[in-house]
Enzyme design. Structure first.
Site, PDB file in Angstrom:
ATOM      1  N   HIS A  27       0.709  -1.208   0.126  1.00  0.00           N
ATOM      2  CA  HIS A  27      -0.062   0.129   0.198  1.00  0.00           C
ATOM      3  C   HIS A  27       1.053   1.153   0.068  1.00  0.00           C
ATOM      4  O   HIS A  27       2.397   1.049  -0.209  1.00  0.00           O
ATOM      5  CB  HIS A  27      -0.948  -0.053   1.109  1.00  0.00           C
ATOM      6  CG  HIS A  27      -0.368  -0.305   2.596  1.00  0.00           C
ATOM      7  ND1 HIS A  27       0.501   0.683   3.096  1.00  0.00           N
ATOM      8  CD2 HIS A  27      -0.377  -1.347   3.349  1.00  0.00           C
ATOM      9  CE1 HIS A  27       1.211   0.028   4.199  1.00  0.00           C
ATOM     10  NE2 HIS A  27       0.407  -1.140   4.470  1.00  0.00           N
TER      11      HIS A  27
ATOM     12  N   SER B 153      -2.060  -3.333   5.532  1.00  0.00           N
ATOM     13  CA  SER B 153      -2.853  -4.390   4.847  1.00  0.00           C
ATOM     14  C   SER B 153      -4.104  -4.851   4.958  1.00  0.00           C
ATOM     15  O   SER B 153      -5.138  -5.265   4.454  1.00  0.00           O
ATOM     16  CB  SER B 153      -1.662  -5.504   4.419  1.00  0.00           C
ATOM     17  OG  SER B 153      -0.425  -4.916   4.087  1.00  0.00           O
TER      18      SER B 153
ATOM     19  N   HIS C 237       4.268   1.337   2.319  1.00  0.00           N
ATOM     20  CA  HIS C 237       5.292   0.452   1.547  1.00  0.00           C
ATOM     21  C   HIS C 237       5.923   1.364   0.464  1.00  0.00           C
ATOM     22  O   HIS C 237       7.183   1.443   0.454  1.00  0.00           O
ATOM     23  CB  HIS C 237       4.850  -0.621   1.014  1.00  0.00           C
ATOM     24  CG  HIS C 237       4.299  -1.851   2.058  1.00  0.00           C
ATOM     25  ND1 HIS C 237       2.894  -2.295   1.999  1.00  0.00           N
ATOM     26  CD2 HIS C 237       4.704  -2.566   3.048  1.00  0.00           C
ATOM     27  CE1 HIS C 237       2.514  -2.818   2.827  1.00  0.00           C
ATOM     28  NE2 HIS C 237       3.667  -3.259   3.827  1.00  0.00           N
TER      29      HIS C 237
END
Ligand code: AMP
Length: 280
Positions: A34, A186, A37
């Site tokens: 996402h 996540s 990251h």
């Protein structure tokens, strides 16, 4: 972007890069990438020559009643994101490649792993330390990027590197949030619409504690109380812990001071979320 599944190929590529005088950067992840990251990869991209990411959902760090089987996985999307962020090499080992047999030698994290997250996830940080140690050995000397969102994990990795003499340099990356304050995770994909509306209360609660401290409150329990009260306004959010701790050992401080971490964990139905803010 080049994806490799073999440890030997990973080690060969990073060794060759270092030999050629390139700085190696490494961002370990469990995939389902996402914007958090992405920001970490972009941060790393600006600092290193060869940028390596890993995608591995590590079974050692999941408890028997946790979400290993349902953890989100989308390798194609992840590789697209890695390509877009300029990652040179993505290490995508199979479970057989990483753990062809259950490791007979594992790392054991001390008191730090018994606090906060450790109470709710026994064995979790041993599993994290063990997989990070293996990944560090495969990648070799590098700058390794970890999110402040997982503050206790960051502390465990720092402690492992310091205590065991790992050559990696640990770089902390600030938490990326949705516009309403919810920390990207996540696991957010599994929130129902109602849970998603309730979830930002965690960040608002931490902000309220931070504000109380900035306004002069120095009693840790009082700072925590302000934040807990806010979480309790949201019936969909079941608080697990909300605590002010020292940044290295995650021990409770006598007085609230700059640099300490206000950390929270809660469950929204089956989804478990964590977040934190540093007093500053
Ligand atoms: P994960 O894939 O969830 O294991 O996370 C991989 C790395 O990304 C860890 O170092 C996390 O701390 C970091 N990370 C996860 N969420 C965020 C976020 N919202 N902002 C910044 N970094 C994050």
């Amino acid at each position: 972007v080049r994806a490799v599944a073999s440890s030997a190929e990973l080690a060969a590529a990073t060794t060759a890069a270092r030999k050629a005088g390139r700085l190696v950067g490494f961002h370990p992840t469990m995939g389902a990438l996402h914007a958090g990251h992405r920001a970490n990869l972009a941060h790393a991209r600006r600092e290193v020559g060869l940028l390596v990411a890993s995608i591995f959902v590590n079974p050692l760090q999941f408890g028997p009643r946790e979400d290993l089987a349902t953890y989100p996985r989308d390798l194609d999307a992840d590789l697209g994101i890695c390509a877009a962020e300029g990652v040179d090499l993505v290490f995508v080992p199979s479970e057989r490649e990483m753990w062809p047999r259950p490791p007979g030698v594992r790392l054991c994290v001390g008191d730090l792993a018994q606090r906060l997250e450790g109470v709710y996830r026994p064995g979790h940080f041993d599993g994290v330390a063990t997989v990070v140690a293996k990944l560090f050995n495969l990648v070799g000397p590098c700058r390794a990027y970890f999110g402040e969102k997982d503050a206790q994990q960051l502390a465990v990795v720092r402690r492992m590197v310091a205590d065991l003499g790992f050559p990696q340099v640990i770089v902390a990356c600030p938490t990326v949030r949705e516009p309403d304050g919810l920390a990207l995770s996540s696991r957010n994909a599994y929130l129902s619409a109602g849970q998603r509306r309730a979830a930002p209360v965690l960040h608002r609660a931490l902000e309220a504690g931070l504000t109380a401290w900035r306004d002069g409150e120095r009693d840790p329990a009082a700072v925590e109380r302000v934040a807990v009260k806010l979480v309790e306004t949201e019936p969909a959010v079941e608080l697990q812990y909300l605590a002010l701790v020292e940044p290295d050992g995650f021990t409770p401080p006598a007085t609230a001071e700059a640099g300490q971490v206000l950390a929270v964990a809660a469950s929204l139905g089956a989804v478990r979320l964590i977040d934190n803010l540093v007093l500053r």
